[in-house]
Design a protein around this motif. Structure first.
Motif, PDB file in Angstrom:
ATOM      1  N   LYS A  92     -11.199  70.196  15.246  1.00  0.00           N
ATOM      2  CA  LYS A  92     -11.197  70.268  16.545  1.00  0.00           C
ATOM      3  C   LYS A  92     -12.228  70.980  17.304  1.00  0.00           C
ATOM      4  O   LYS A  92     -12.506  70.355  18.283  1.00  0.00           O
ATOM      5  CB  LYS A  92      -9.757  70.824  16.887  1.00  0.00           C
ATOM      6  CG  LYS A  92      -8.612  69.912  16.949  1.00  0.00           C
ATOM      7  CD  LYS A  92      -7.471  70.515  17.690  1.00  0.00           C
ATOM      8  CE  LYS A  92      -6.000  69.796  17.246  1.00  0.00           C
ATOM      9  NZ  LYS A  92      -4.827  70.668  17.149  1.00  0.00           N
ATOM     10  N   SER A  93     -12.515  72.270  16.826  1.00  0.00           N
ATOM     11  CA  SER A  93     -13.617  73.011  17.561  1.00  0.00           C
ATOM     12  C   SER A  93     -15.002  72.202  17.486  1.00  0.00           C
ATOM     13  O   SER A  93     -15.822  72.238  18.483  1.00  0.00           O
ATOM     14  CB  SER A  93     -13.829  74.378  16.605  1.00  0.00           C
ATOM     15  OG  SER A  93     -12.860  75.223  16.788  1.00  0.00           O
ATOM     16  N   LYS A  98      -8.161  73.171  12.694  1.00  0.00           N
ATOM     17  CA  LYS A  98      -8.571  73.748  13.607  1.00  0.00           C
ATOM     18  C   LYS A  98      -9.973  73.668  13.827  1.00  0.00           C
ATOM     19  O   LYS A  98     -10.575  73.572  14.939  1.00  0.00           O
ATOM     20  CB  LYS A  98      -8.011  75.217  13.716  1.00  0.00           C
ATOM     21  CG  LYS A  98      -6.776  75.478  14.090  1.00  0.00           C
ATOM     22  CD  LYS A  98      -6.472  77.037  14.463  1.00  0.00           C
ATOM     23  CE  LYS A  98      -4.964  77.160  14.821  1.00  0.00           C
ATOM     24  NZ  LYS A  98      -4.977  77.003  16.467  1.00  0.00           N
ATOM     25  N   GLU A 107     -12.291  83.220  20.267  1.00  0.00           N
ATOM     26  CA  GLU A 107     -11.245  82.106  19.839  1.00  0.00           C
ATOM     27  C   GLU A 107     -10.686  81.410  21.122  1.00  0.00           C
ATOM     28  O   GLU A 107     -10.497  80.239  20.800  1.00  0.00           O
ATOM     29  CB  GLU A 107     -10.022  83.125  19.313  1.00  0.00           C
ATOM     30  CG  GLU A 107      -9.166  82.550  18.260  1.00  0.00           C
ATOM     31  CD  GLU A 107      -8.278  82.830  17.497  1.00  0.00           C
ATOM     32  OE1 GLU A 107      -8.592  84.404  17.448  1.00  0.00           O
ATOM     33  OE2 GLU A 107      -7.381  82.607  17.109  1.00  0.00           O
TER      34      GLU A 107
END
Lengths: 247, 219
Positions: free
Chosen positions: B82-83, B79, A207
């Motif tokens: 964005k990754s 998210k 993460e």
């Protein structure tokens, strides 16, 4: 054999890249894809142009270095194959072949088709090993391991860390890679002692590196040269719950 | 909050919503009976549900499930985008994955739109008393059947209720089988069986919910 390569050219991590077209003649169907790129680079050298940067090492499908995105697929048109094992006979004379580097926030482009995959190394550093000093190779049968367990662990150990799972994933998730590294050791008696810290530390690093979350599109298992199944990710999820409760 | 926790919430709420749909479709099948018996049974059923405190508690759980499912799906989608960073110029993702699995958020937006319209059509009128007032049937129960009957004699609503079941079917197919994996079910043969069950479930739900407005329209 003649093909048109459209190859991503980018001088440095910060510069702007673009697809450049190269008409390439004199190829044969027996050439591997990397040999075709070598052939193109030889021509570029003779023309005093910058060669295309791409990574490779073993050229026999076991090192995981040669990851590139070919015609919209990780490692090209076939399932479960590395780029070095792809041959030009998979293309037709006159084809246009688009070659791009892996795209993921956690894999920044270094140059042309080369990306920085050290994010994987940092995940591995968080526990894809056992901390006991093992000395020289011990007697193989001193710790009995049932056949089905050793087979299942070996299936996970087959991961070569090529990054195709991340590259093909719409979320750039490293779940398949991380789960393979975790399950490999957590299945074996040698890995059991540190199973919970290994899982929590490695998934946390996953993460931190900015990889996305898995939504089970299953694209990764189709592209994985080691044929690691997405059930490995489900197993990691189960182990995560176990680690949170008992860890 | 970890990647896992967010995904667990989406999977758990999704599974709860899948169970709810089975109950909902079972109740809707009362609409297929001849009008005389359908009206009485359907209204009696909905009144019984509304007056049961346990069902009221479950209904709050249902609202929360929808809200959490949507919020966490939105967070994860943002998210994940964005990754990924910049995408590929050429990407043949249809060769390694299903279209639905690549577009769950897109499908979800349509389902959310459907839920809003559906709540305005029924829930707002019956539970909140917003909009046209609802009459009582001969037994003194709120005449929900009348709302349904009137709504499904408007061809635009019938088409809306049928067409929006298509994204629902695709969303359920990928969502149901994936929820089990997210929650840690990893038995390979079991997963193959679950994939088939998910396909059957998605078919039954989307066709079941989609065909009822059409049948009521021709009643």
């Amino acid at each position: 054999m003649k093909v048109t390569f459209k190859i991503w050219r980018q001088d440095s991590p910060d510069s702007k890249g673009e697809l450049k077209t190269y008409e390439t003649d004199g190829l044969t169907e027996d050439m591997s894809f990397l040999e075709a790129l070598d052939h193109l680079n030889e021509k570029l050298v003779l023309k005093n142009e910058k060669v295309v940067a791409f990574e490779y090492d073993c050229r026999e499908g076991i090192c995981g270095q040669c990851g590139v995105f070919i015609n919209g697929r990780a490692h090209g048109p076939h399932d479960h194959m590395t780029t070095c094992q792809l041959h030009m006979r998979s293309f037709k004379d006159g084809d246009t072949i688009t070659v791009e580097p892996w795209q993921a926030g956690a894999f920044p482009i270094v140059k042309d088709l080369v990306v920085d995959r050290t994010a994987f190394d940092r995940i591995v550093e968080q526990g894809a090993y056992i901390t006991a000093k093992t000395g020289t190779a011990p007697e193989a049968n001193s710790i009995p391991v049932p056949k089905e367990v050793s087979d299942a662990a070996m299936d996970m150990a087959a991961c070569i860390g090529c990054g195709a799972c991340v590259a093909t994933c719409k979320n750039a998730s490293a779940a398949l890679f991380t789960s393979a590294k975790i399950n490999h050791l957590n299945k074996l008696p040698q890995g059991k002692a540190e199973q919970h810290t290994r899982l929590l530390d490695m998934t946390k690093q996953m993460e931190v590196e900015g990889f996305g979350s898995c939504t089970f599109t299953a694209a990764c298992e189709v592209e994985c040269p080691a044929e690691i199944s997405i059930s490995s990710i489900a197993e990691m999820n189960a182990r995560y719950v176990k680690a949170k409760i008992f860890g | 909050m970890s990647i896992f926790f967010r995904k667990f919430i989406i999977a758990a709420t999704g599974l709860f919503l899948c169970i709810f749909l089975i109950v909902h479709l079972s109740a809707n099948s009362l609409l297929l009976l001849p009008e005389a018996s359908a009206r009485g049974l359907y209204n009696a059923y909905s009144t019984t549900l509304r007056e049961n405190p346990l069902i009221t508690a479950v209904s709050y759980l249902l609202y929360l499930s929808i809200i959490f499912h949507v919020i966490y799906a939105a967070i994860i989608t943002i998210k994940n985008r964005k990754s990924k960073g910049t995408g590929y110029r050429v990407n043949h993702k249809q060769e390694n994955s299903t279209w639905a699995s690549q577009n769950m958020g897109f499908l979800g937006v349509f389902i959310l739109l459907f839920i809003v319209v559906h709540l305005v059509n029924f829930w707002a009128r019956v539970k909140l008393g917003i909009g046209e007032s609802v009459g009582l049937d001969v037994d003194g129960n709120t005449d929900v059947y009348e709302i349904t009957y009137t709504l499904f004699h408007n061809i635009y609503y019938v088409l809306f209720y049928i067409l929006l079941m298509i994204p629902l079917g695709f969303h359920l197919h990928h969502g149901l089988k994936s929820a089990f994996k997210t929650l840690g079910f990893y038995h390979k043969k079991g997963l193959r069986v679950l994939a088939k069950i998910s396909l059957v479930y998605a078919f039954v739900m989307s066709i079941g919910f989609g065909v009822i407005p059409l049948i009521v329209y021709f009643k």
